[in-house]
Motif scaffolding. Structure first.
Motif, PDB file in Angstrom:
ATOM      1  N   GLY A  60      -1.861  76.990 -39.879  1.00 27.35           N
ATOM      2  CA  GLY A  60      -0.726  78.173 -40.771  1.00 27.35           C
ATOM      3  C   GLY A  60      -1.195  77.487 -42.065  1.00 27.35           C
ATOM      4  N   LEU A  61      -1.917  76.455 -42.107  1.00 27.47           N
ATOM      5  CA  LEU A  61      -2.276  75.498 -44.037  1.00 27.47           C
ATOM      6  C   LEU A  61      -4.005  76.405 -43.884  1.00 27.47           C
ATOM      7  CD1 LEU A  61      -1.514  71.676 -43.016  1.00 27.47           C
ATOM      8  CD2 LEU A  61      -0.232  72.811 -44.726  1.00 27.47           C
ATOM      9  N   ALA A 120       7.390  63.107 -37.313  1.00 28.42           N
ATOM     10  CA  ALA A 120       7.189  64.734 -37.574  1.00 28.42           C
ATOM     11  C   ALA A 120       7.620  65.122 -39.533  1.00 28.42           C
ATOM     12  CB  ALA A 120       7.780  65.680 -36.736  1.00 28.42           C
ATOM     13  N   VAL A 121       8.907  64.667 -39.620  1.00 31.40           N
ATOM     14  CA  VAL A 121       9.291  64.633 -40.968  1.00 31.40           C
ATOM     15  C   VAL A 121       8.214  64.231 -41.608  1.00 31.40           C
ATOM     16  CG1 VAL A 121      11.261  63.974 -42.624  1.00 31.40           C
ATOM     17  CG2 VAL A 121      11.515  64.400 -39.893  1.00 31.40           C
ATOM     18  N   ALA A 122       7.692  62.923 -41.650  1.00 31.89           N
ATOM     19  CA  ALA A 122       6.782  62.617 -42.583  1.00 31.89           C
ATOM     20  C   ALA A 122       5.605  63.949 -43.468  1.00 31.89           C
ATOM     21  CB  ALA A 122       6.280  61.055 -42.625  1.00 31.89           C
ATOM     22  N   ALA A 153       2.675  67.517 -45.621  1.00 34.53           N
ATOM     23  CA  ALA A 153       1.852  69.263 -45.723  1.00 34.53           C
ATOM     24  C   ALA A 153       2.461  70.193 -46.784  1.00 34.53           C
ATOM     25  CB  ALA A 153       1.870  69.534 -44.035  1.00 34.53           C
ATOM     26  N   VAL A 154       3.733  69.632 -47.273  1.00 32.86           N
ATOM     27  CA  VAL A 154       4.329  70.797 -48.031  1.00 32.86           C
ATOM     28  C   VAL A 154       4.104  70.141 -49.085  1.00 32.86           C
ATOM     29  CG1 VAL A 154       6.697  71.617 -48.744  1.00 32.86           C
ATOM     30  CG2 VAL A 154       6.398  71.788 -46.597  1.00 32.86           C
ATOM     31  N   LEU A 155       3.754  68.996 -50.041  1.00 30.97           N
ATOM     32  CA  LEU A 155       3.416  68.735 -50.858  1.00 30.97           C
ATOM     33  C   LEU A 155       2.680  68.667 -51.478  1.00 30.97           C
ATOM     34  CD1 LEU A 155       4.627  66.835 -53.418  1.00 30.97           C
ATOM     35  CD2 LEU A 155       3.996  64.287 -52.126  1.00 30.97           C
ATOM     36  N   VAL A 156       1.237  68.908 -50.517  1.00 29.93           N
ATOM     37  CA  VAL A 156       0.173  69.257 -50.754  1.00 29.93           C
ATOM     38  C   VAL A 156       0.196  70.662 -51.122  1.00 29.93           C
ATOM     39  CG1 VAL A 156      -2.324  69.505 -50.246  1.00 29.93           C
ATOM     40  CG2 VAL A 156      -1.186  67.498 -49.613  1.00 29.93           C
ATOM     41  N   ALA A 157       1.016  71.844 -50.277  1.00 29.22           N
ATOM     42  CA  ALA A 157       0.793  72.535 -50.609  1.00 29.22           C
ATOM     43  C   ALA A 157       1.148  73.186 -52.042  1.00 29.22           C
ATOM     44  CB  ALA A 157       1.600  73.843 -48.964  1.00 29.22           C
ATOM     45  N   LEU A 158       2.120  72.263 -52.040  1.00 29.10           N
ATOM     46  CA  LEU A 158       2.820  73.048 -53.498  1.00 29.10           C
ATOM     47  C   LEU A 158       2.524  72.225 -54.918  1.00 29.10           C
ATOM     48  CD1 LEU A 158       6.252  73.604 -55.238  1.00 29.10           C
ATOM     49  CD2 LEU A 158       6.372  70.947 -54.931  1.00 29.10           C
ATOM     50  N   VAL A 159       1.242  71.389 -54.509  1.00 27.33           N
ATOM     51  CA  VAL A 159       1.088  71.047 -56.083  1.00 27.33           C
ATOM     52  C   VAL A 159      -0.208  71.269 -55.691  1.00 27.33           C
ATOM     53  CG1 VAL A 159      -0.406  69.080 -56.542  1.00 27.33           C
ATOM     54  CG2 VAL A 159       1.580  68.289 -55.228  1.00 27.33           C
ATOM     55  N   THR A 160      -1.124  72.005 -54.806  1.00 29.20           N
ATOM     56  CA  THR A 160      -2.251  73.244 -55.141  1.00 29.20           C
ATOM     57  C   THR A 160      -2.282  74.496 -54.829  1.00 29.20           C
ATOM     58  OG1 THR A 160      -2.910  72.951 -52.345  1.00 29.20           O
ATOM     59  CG2 THR A 160      -3.254  70.719 -53.891  1.00 29.20           C
ATOM     60  N   CYS A 161      -0.396  75.012 -53.907  1.00 29.15           N
ATOM     61  CA  CYS A 161      -1.187  76.069 -54.355  1.00 29.15           C
ATOM     62  C   CYS A 161       0.470  76.716 -54.926  1.00 29.15           C
ATOM     63  CB  CYS A 161      -1.594  76.387 -52.925  1.00 29.15           C
ATOM     64  SG  CYS A 161      -2.577  76.306 -52.182  1.00 29.15           S
ATOM     65  N   GLY A 162       1.024  76.171 -55.296  1.00 33.91           N
ATOM     66  CA  GLY A 162       2.424  76.510 -55.765  1.00 33.91           C
ATOM     67  C   GLY A 162       3.678  76.754 -54.587  1.00 33.91           C
ATOM     68  N   PRO A 163       4.382  76.825 -55.239  1.00 27.13           N
ATOM     69  CA  PRO A 163       5.912  77.295 -54.607  1.00 27.13           C
ATOM     70  C   PRO A 163       5.891  78.063 -53.208  1.00 27.13           C
ATOM     71  CG  PRO A 163       6.564  78.152 -56.399  1.00 27.13           C
ATOM     72  CD  PRO A 163       5.564  77.821 -56.810  1.00 27.13           C
ATOM     73  N   VAL A 164       5.749  79.158 -53.879  1.00 25.88           N
ATOM     74  CA  VAL A 164       5.315  80.832 -52.767  1.00 25.88           C
ATOM     75  C   VAL A 164       4.691  79.418 -50.950  1.00 25.88           C
ATOM     76  CG1 VAL A 164       5.209  82.756 -51.802  1.00 25.88           C
ATOM     77  CG2 VAL A 164       5.746  81.921 -54.327  1.00 25.88           C
ATOM     78  N   THR A 165       3.657  79.420 -51.656  1.00 27.85           N
ATOM     79  CA  THR A 165       2.769  78.705 -50.186  1.00 27.85           C
ATOM     80  C   THR A 165       3.823  77.128 -49.914  1.00 27.85           C
ATOM     81  OG1 THR A 165       0.331  79.127 -51.039  1.00 27.85           O
ATOM     82  CG2 THR A 165       0.559  78.676 -49.651  1.00 27.85           C
ATOM     83  N   ALA A 166       4.086  76.410 -50.495  1.00 31.78           N
ATOM     84  CA  ALA A 166       4.675  75.517 -50.197  1.00 31.78           C
ATOM     85  C   ALA A 166       6.143  75.972 -49.113  1.00 31.78           C
ATOM     86  CB  ALA A 166       4.892  74.911 -51.238  1.00 31.78           C
ATOM     87  N   LEU A 200       6.535  74.881 -45.395  1.00 33.30           N
ATOM     88  CA  LEU A 200       7.754  74.980 -45.112  1.00 33.30           C
ATOM     89  C   LEU A 200       8.060  74.961 -44.138  1.00 33.30           C
ATOM     90  CD1 LEU A 200       9.973  72.788 -45.156  1.00 33.30           C
ATOM     91  CD2 LEU A 200      11.283  74.204 -46.495  1.00 33.30           C
ATOM     92  N   LEU A 201       8.502  76.751 -43.719  1.00 31.58           N
ATOM     93  CA  LEU A 201       8.714  77.932 -42.654  1.00 31.58           C
ATOM     94  C   LEU A 201       7.710  77.202 -41.122  1.00 31.58           C
ATOM     95  CD1 LEU A 201       9.988  81.558 -44.829  1.00 31.58           C
ATOM     96  CD2 LEU A 201      11.384  79.068 -43.419  1.00 31.58           C
ATOM     97  N   ILE A 202       6.942  77.220 -41.366  1.00 34.90           N
ATOM     98  CA  ILE A 202       5.657  77.275 -40.000  1.00 34.90           C
ATOM     99  C   ILE A 202       5.920  76.284 -39.908  1.00 34.90           C
ATOM    100  CG2 ILE A 202       3.166  77.296 -40.429  1.00 34.90           C
ATOM    101  CD1 ILE A 202       2.382  78.859 -42.171  1.00 34.90           C
ATOM    102  N   VAL A 203       5.855  74.796 -40.969  1.00 37.27           N
ATOM    103  CA  VAL A 203       6.800  73.307 -40.292  1.00 37.27           C
ATOM    104  C   VAL A 203       7.637  73.093 -39.419  1.00 37.27           C
ATOM    105  CG1 VAL A 203       6.755  71.140 -41.080  1.00 37.27           C
ATOM    106  CG2 VAL A 203       5.033  72.107 -41.532  1.00 37.27           C
ATOM    107  N   LEU A 204       8.586  74.379 -40.198  1.00 41.73           N
ATOM    108  CA  LEU A 204      10.082  73.993 -39.054  1.00 41.73           C
ATOM    109  C   LEU A 204      10.432  74.635 -37.974  1.00 41.73           C
ATOM    110  CD1 LEU A 204      12.214  74.329 -42.540  1.00 41.73           C
ATOM    111  CD2 LEU A 204      12.628  72.527 -40.840  1.00 41.73           C
ATOM    112  N   ALA A 205       9.538  75.633 -38.579  1.00 42.06           N
ATOM    113  CA  ALA A 205       9.318  76.633 -36.703  1.00 42.06           C
ATOM    114  C   ALA A 205       8.845  75.912 -35.753  1.00 42.06           C
ATOM    115  CB  ALA A 205       8.697  78.077 -37.172  1.00 42.06           C
ATOM    116  N   VAL A 206       7.576  75.202 -35.424  1.00 39.83           N
ATOM    117  CA  VAL A 206       6.354  74.638 -35.217  1.00 39.83           C
ATOM    118  C   VAL A 206       7.624  73.216 -34.223  1.00 39.83           C
ATOM    119  CG1 VAL A 206       4.927  73.143 -34.020  1.00 39.83           C
ATOM    120  CG2 VAL A 206       4.587  75.480 -36.031  1.00 39.83           C
ATOM    121  N   GLN A 207       8.314  72.641 -35.239  1.00 43.60           N
ATOM    122  CA  GLN A 207       9.086  71.832 -34.421  1.00 43.60           C
ATOM    123  C   GLN A 207      10.165  72.314 -34.260  1.00 43.60           C
ATOM    124  OE1 GLN A 207       9.820  69.555 -38.311  1.00 43.60           O
ATOM    125  NE2 GLN A 207       8.243  68.525 -38.239  1.00 43.60           N
ATOM    126  N   GLN A 208      10.429  73.102 -34.527  1.00 41.55           N
ATOM    127  CA  GLN A 208      11.679  73.655 -33.673  1.00 41.55           C
ATOM    128  C   GLN A 208      11.641  73.587 -32.094  1.00 41.55           C
ATOM    129  OE1 GLN A 208      14.649  73.785 -33.858  1.00 41.55           O
ATOM    130  NE2 GLN A 208      14.277  72.640 -35.763  1.00 41.55           N
TER     131      GLN A 208
END
Length: 389
Positions: A259-260, A286-288, A293-306, A310-318
């Protein structure tokens, strides 16, 4: 009123025989334990035994804390043995001697770990320039957002915050140097622990049954059959837990890494490796890793990518919690969520991250051992004739 029923027994009527003083009204003083309620006596008996167990547990924890590096290395070696021992057994059944089979499995495992580590480091070095550029761009975007946000942050406040951060770094230079020395000490301890783990794994994989027979000889003879019968179940639990956790962690790292990668987030491979490693710490790992991953995406790619990350991480964890873990781990190693939370917290407080890693498998193995010992005790009790009970 008839007082004969209150008269003391013949053996108690003379105080010089029992050392008790006969009261003036003719009744012997009762035994002190007989006037204490039954529930209080049971509670007292259980209380002092619990005190003894707590003292023994405290002493064990102190000893383990004193040799924490050795204890953790040995436990990790047990986990590695549970992962590698089945492969050695298969090679033995195929006709290969235990010695060459052990050497082949150990060398293959070491080579795989080394290649994965090299690939992750290579990805970090190869993407360092891109990450630095994106990080600067992301910081500039965050600064622009702060200036134009409803918070009414001014440019002077931003500059003042940056200057305060720079002053804090300069004022704590000595502390940073001390941290560097601690980092060097950590590297030395890590290398020592890695060597201890490697040698312990080698001997456990090769001479595991002999080591177990020696440990079993330390058990009192009365309880040795029950422990010998319960140990295989505990070992199967540990093997299933380690293999299942590795499989679940690999699937988590693979899908989150993909996903990343498709979202063009930098350091996708190192982040996937981090997700794999953090999966060995239940719940908190898993939370950490997902938050990072979300923080790196937010800083480097913007809020939409972040948000997409986040949705990918939540889906995989579920999927992991409701499909992968029940299917791969099974009921044999299932631990109640409350026990997981408490064991991770206790392990983290006692030994930091290493303690949090090994807490849940130790609880799972201990639970299996206790259940099997209880069954063995019930079976032995049923086999005793009623006249001998």
């Amino acid at each position: 009123m008839d007082t004969e029923q209150y008269a003391a027994p013949p053996e108690h009527r003379t105080g010089h025989r029992t050392g008790q003083r006969e009261p003036a009204h003719g009744r012997a003083a009762p035994d002190p334990s007989s006037v204490i309620p039954w529930g209080v006596r049971v509670g007292a008996e259980a209380a002092w035994r619990l005190v003894v167990l707590a003292a023994a547990l405290w002493l064990l924890v102190r000893v383990v804390a004193t040799v924490q590096l050795v204890a953790f290395a040995f436990v990790v070696a047990l986990f590695a043995t549970a992962l590698l021992r089945p492969a050695v057994c298969r090679l033995e059944r195929a006709g290969l001697h235990r010695g060459p089979g052990t050497a082949l499995v150990i060398v293959a495992g070491f080579a795989m770990v080394t290649l994965i580590g090299w690939f992750v480091v290579w990805q970090v070095v190869a993407n360092s320039d891109d990450v630095a550029a994106r990080l600067q761009e992301g910081i500039h975007q965050l600064r622009s957002w702060a200036l134009h946000s409803p918070l009414h942050v001014t440019d002077e406040q931003v500059e003042q915050a940056a200057q305060s951060l720079s002053d804090a770094v300069g004022a704590n230079a000595a502390k940073l140097a001390t941290t560097g020395l601690q980092g060097a000490t950590f590297v030395a301890e890590f290398l020592t622990g890695a060597l201890l783990t490697a040698f312990s794994t080698l001997f456990l994989v090769h001479d595991g049954p002999r080591v177990w027979r020696w440990v079993l000889g330390l058990v009192p003879a009365a309880g040795r059959p029950a422990v010998a019968a319960a140990a295989p179940h505990a070992w199967r639990t540990l093997t299933a837990y380690v293999r299942g956790t590795v499989a679940v962690a690999f699937i988590d790292g693979l899908f989150i890494g993909l996903g990343l990668y498709f979202l063009d987030v930098p350091l996708a491979v190192p982040l996937a490796a981090l997700v794999f490693l953090c999966a060995f710490v239940p719940l908190a790992g898993a939370v950490a890793s997902g938050a990072l991953a979300v923080l790196v995406a937010l800083v480097t790619c913007g809020p939409v990518t972040a948000l997409a990350v986040l949705l990918i991480v939540l889906a995989v964890q579920q999927i992991e919690g409701h499909v992968l873990q029940p299917f791969i781990l099974g009921r044999a190693v299932r631990v109640h969520p409350l026990a997981v939370i408490l064991s991770v917290a206790a392990g983290g407080l006692a030994a930091g991250i290493p303690g949090a890693v090994i807490a849940v498998p130790l609880v799972a193995v201990g639970n299996t051992m206790v259940v099997q010992l209880r069954r063995a005790g019930d079976t032995a009790q049923k086999e005793i004739p009623k006249g001998q009970v």
